[in-house]
Write a protein that holds these residues in place. Structure first.
Motif, PDB file in Angstrom:
ATOM      1  N   THR A  96       0.832  -1.202   0.000  1.00 63.78           N
ATOM      2  CA  THR A  96       0.000   0.000   0.000  1.00 63.78           C
ATOM      3  C   THR A  96       0.871   1.257   0.000  1.00 63.78           C
ATOM      4  N   TYR A  97       0.252   2.353  -0.327  1.00 67.84           N
ATOM      5  CA  TYR A  97       0.944   3.645  -0.290  1.00 67.84           C
ATOM      6  C   TYR A  97      -0.086   4.736  -0.023  1.00 67.84           C
ATOM      7  N   SER A  98       0.286   5.656   0.826  1.00 72.50           N
ATOM      8  CA  SER A  98      -0.592   6.773   1.131  1.00 72.50           C
ATOM      9  C   SER A  98      -0.014   8.022   0.470  1.00 72.50           C
ATOM     10  N   ASP A  99      -0.698   8.520  -0.551  1.00 69.52           N
ATOM     11  CA  ASP A  99      -0.200   9.687  -1.281  1.00 69.52           C
ATOM     12  C   ASP A  99      -0.783  10.947  -0.647  1.00 69.52           C
ATOM     13  N   ARG A 100       0.024  11.633   0.145  1.00 67.12           N
ATOM     14  CA  ARG A 100      -0.493  12.794   0.885  1.00 67.12           C
ATOM     15  C   ARG A 100      -0.789  13.960  -0.034  1.00 67.12           C
ATOM     16  N   LYS A 101       0.072  14.104  -1.044  1.00 64.90           N
ATOM     17  CA  LYS A 101      -0.090  15.234  -1.959  1.00 64.90           C
ATOM     18  C   LYS A 101      -1.430  15.145  -2.701  1.00 64.90           C
ATOM     19  N   LEU A 102      -1.783  13.919  -3.112  1.00 67.42           N
ATOM     20  CA  LEU A 102      -3.037  13.746  -3.873  1.00 67.42           C
ATOM     21  C   LEU A 102      -4.192  13.253  -3.006  1.00 67.42           C
ATOM     22  N   SER A 103      -3.974  13.211  -1.683  1.00 69.29           N
ATOM     23  CA  SER A 103      -5.015  12.768  -0.743  1.00 69.29           C
ATOM     24  C   SER A 103      -5.690  11.470  -1.182  1.00 69.29           C
ATOM     25  N   CYS A 104      -4.877  10.438  -1.456  1.00 71.11           N
ATOM     26  CA  CYS A 104      -5.494   9.166  -1.825  1.00 71.11           C
ATOM     27  C   CYS A 104      -4.690   8.000  -1.258  1.00 71.11           C
ATOM     28  N   GLU A 105      -5.382   6.873  -1.119  1.00 69.60           N
ATOM     29  CA  GLU A 105      -4.755   5.629  -0.669  1.00 69.60           C
ATOM     30  C   GLU A 105      -4.657   4.687  -1.862  1.00 69.60           C
ATOM     31  N   VAL A 106      -3.505   4.033  -2.005  1.00 67.11           N
ATOM     32  CA  VAL A 106      -3.304   3.107  -3.118  1.00 67.11           C
ATOM     33  C   VAL A 106      -3.038   1.711  -2.544  1.00 67.11           C
ATOM     34  N   VAL A 107      -3.776   0.714  -3.026  1.00 68.95           N
ATOM     35  CA  VAL A 107      -3.561  -0.663  -2.577  1.00 68.95           C
ATOM     36  C   VAL A 107      -3.393  -1.543  -3.804  1.00 68.95           C
ATOM     37  N   GLN A 108      -2.352  -2.357  -3.790  1.00 71.80           N
ATOM     38  CA  GLN A 108      -2.145  -3.282  -4.905  1.00 71.80           C
ATOM     39  C   GLN A 108      -2.611  -4.678  -4.478  1.00 71.80           C
ATOM     40  N   ILE A 109      -3.519  -5.256  -5.274  1.00 70.53           N
ATOM     41  CA  ILE A 109      -3.996  -6.601  -4.952  1.00 70.53           C
ATOM     42  C   ILE A 109      -3.630  -7.520  -6.114  1.00 70.53           C
ATOM     43  N   PRO A 110      -2.721  -8.462  -5.877  1.00 66.29           N
ATOM     44  CA  PRO A 110      -2.238  -9.289  -6.984  1.00 66.29           C
ATOM     45  C   PRO A 110      -3.189 -10.428  -7.346  1.00 66.29           C
ATOM     46  N   TYR A 111      -3.258 -10.715  -8.640  1.00 61.21           N
ATOM     47  CA  TYR A 111      -3.897 -11.928  -9.121  1.00 61.21           C
ATOM     48  C   TYR A 111      -2.814 -12.998  -9.168  1.00 61.21           C
ATOM     49  N   LYS A 112      -3.212 -14.259  -9.264  1.00 60.92           N
ATOM     50  CA  LYS A 112      -2.226 -15.310  -9.534  1.00 60.92           C
ATOM     51  C   LYS A 112      -1.679 -15.044 -10.928  1.00 60.92           C
ATOM     52  N   GLY A 113      -0.375 -15.194 -11.098  1.00 59.06           N
ATOM     53  CA  GLY A 113       0.208 -14.867 -12.399  1.00 59.06           C
ATOM     54  C   GLY A 113       0.836 -13.497 -12.285  1.00 59.06           C
ATOM     55  N   ALA A 165      -4.076  -5.732  -9.598  1.00 60.13           N
ATOM     56  CA  ALA A 165      -5.034  -4.633  -9.655  1.00 60.13           C
ATOM     57  C   ALA A 165      -4.579  -3.550  -8.686  1.00 60.13           C
ATOM     58  N   LEU A 166      -4.623  -2.307  -9.153  1.00 57.71           N
ATOM     59  CA  LEU A 166      -4.273  -1.163  -8.312  1.00 57.71           C
ATOM     60  C   LEU A 166      -5.574  -0.439  -7.998  1.00 57.71           C
ATOM     61  N   PHE A 167      -5.968  -0.449  -6.725  1.00 57.93           N
ATOM     62  CA  PHE A 167      -7.189   0.249  -6.299  1.00 57.93           C
ATOM     63  C   PHE A 167      -6.769   1.592  -5.696  1.00 57.93           C
TER      64      PHE A 167
END
Length: 422
Positions: A257-274, A278-280
């Motif tokens: 995960t990453y918290s982007d303070r400048k853009l006020s958003c949270e980023v979570v990467q959820i991997p598929y098999k392979g 997906a980046l939410f």
């Protein structure tokens, strides 16, 4: 128990080509000279290196297209496949000449002073091979079919090139009988998309002589499935006034995960098999516009570099959404105008100049499900008793990027404004 259904993304882009004024004096009747450059080896060089050359342009194109979509449908769900659209139009560029061709490639965000046309087609070719590589745990099939009127004879060089570079096939069709032609096209796509898209073409103009259909079919399983028992009813806040009830999937685990303070958003990467993840991306209330304006390939690569693994309880709505787009309108806004008008020069396809694109459509479909089993609950013993992880709820509009990690290509991009919207 209901069987968990699979996440599925699927998309089709069609281009209709119609003839304009066959009464023109036919001065292109002699076949264009086959360029020798195409006869060099399209397979030479490292496929991954070759493929990465088009990634920056494709990423830019994805965000350009996204902006077009938000302008045309503000406040609506958005979902499309940049890889699929750009492949369909690159194939069209292969059949175009002169200004028509330059506009298509520039519309796809290529800088033609830096990049040669041949290099672009090579890179698309290599990416197609890598995305559909055998042994990948992701099911991704992608292809291009050209339905062409039985009276029009495509040039041999074009047939050879689309087959070699784009795994393309040409099907001879009877466009004098629109009902029959329409059935041919729809049956072909239904078959290629495993029955998920039944009708891509609703109507055909009586002047239609050529239709290009590009399809992509994607099916993957989460690396760590969501436990079916954890799915609960919850509310999703579409906007300040409207909330809808959704089935919210939950999983407590380790995520990048990453918290982007400048853009006020949270980023979570959820991997598929392979090799696909997906980046939410969840902006704070009222910050969606600011996030959308900042979408560039640099922003995304900053997120990817900044991701850190930590424990988190993530809540994501189960959803099934689709997007349908009039590509003609959107690409004309991106400067691709000639191929859709009587200025079109598509003489590299048939050797005749008077053919134009009359219609281009694109449809994408996304399903996000748990695809886990009820027995999977036992694995949560690695957490200390009584420790409570931070909770991140995707219960308001968010962005989604589905990225092939190996080639760094954005396969799908979307904005989920209302997960219940059919």
């Amino acid at each position: 128990m209901m069987k968990a259904t699979l996440p599925l993304c699927l998309l089709v882009a069609t281009l209709h080509l119609t003839v304009h004024s066959l009464t023109q004096t036919d001065h292109h009747n002699d076949e264009p000279k086959a360029t020798d450059s195409k006869e060099q080896h399209p397979y030479e060089g490292d496929p991954l290196e070759s493929c990465k050359r088009i990634v920056p342009s494709n990423t830019n194109f994805a965000f350009r297209f996204y902006r077009q979509a938000t302008t045309q449908e503000p406040g609506k769900n958005i979902f499309f496949s940049p890889v699929s659209i750009s492949t369909a139009f690159a194939l069209l560029a292969l059949g175009s000449r002169a200004t028509s061709q330059a506009q298509v490639l520039e519309g796809l965000a290529f800088n033609l002073t830096d990049t040669q046309e041949e290099e672009i087609h090579n890179s698309f070719h290599h990416r197609l091979l890598l995305l559909t590589r055998p042994g990948s745990q992701v099911q991704l099939s992608m292809g291009n079919t050209l339905f062409i009127d039985k009276h029009l004879k495509p040039l041999q060089t074009f047939l050879k090139d689309i087959k070699k570079l784009y795994k393309g096939k040409v099907i001879s069709s009877n466009f004098q009988n629109a009902t029959e032609a329409k059935k041919d096209i729809n049956d072909h796509i239904k078959n290629k998309t495993h029955g998920n898209i039944n009708q891509i073409v609703k109507d055909l103009d009586q002047n239609t002589l050529m239709v290009i259909v590009n399809y992509i079919y994607f099916k993957a399983y989460w690396e760590n499935p969501f436990n079916l028992k954890g799915t609960r009813k919850d509310y999703f806040h579409v906007n300040a006034k409207t909330s809808v009830e959704v089935k919210m999937m939950t999983r407590d685990g380790f995520y990048k995960t990453y918290s982007d303070r400048k853009l006020s958003c949270e980023v979570v990467q959820i991997p598929y098999k392979g090799d696909v993840a997906a980046l939410f991306i969840l902006p704070r209330q009222g910050k969606m516009k600011q996030l959308e304006d900042a979408l560039t390939k640099d922003t995304v690569s900053k997120w990817e570099k900044s991701l850190e693994r930590r424990r988190m309880e993530v809540h994501i709505p189960k959803l099934s959404i689709s997007g349908t787009y009039d590509l003609k309108k959107m690409l004309m806004n991106l400067g691709v105008t000639d191929v859709f008008s009587d200025r079109a020069d598509l003489s590299a396809i048939t050797g005749k100049p008077q053919v134009m694109v009359s219609k281009a459509a694109h449809k994408a479909l996304l399903k996000i499900h748990e695809n886990g089993t009820e027995a999977a609950a036992v694995t949560s013993t690695d957490f200390l008793p009584h420790s409570v992880p931070p909770v991140l709820k995707f219960n308001r509009p968010f962005l989604l990027l589905i990225v092939d990690q190996y080639t760094q290509s954005i396969l799908f991009m979307g904005k989920i404004v209302n997960p219940t919207e059919k």
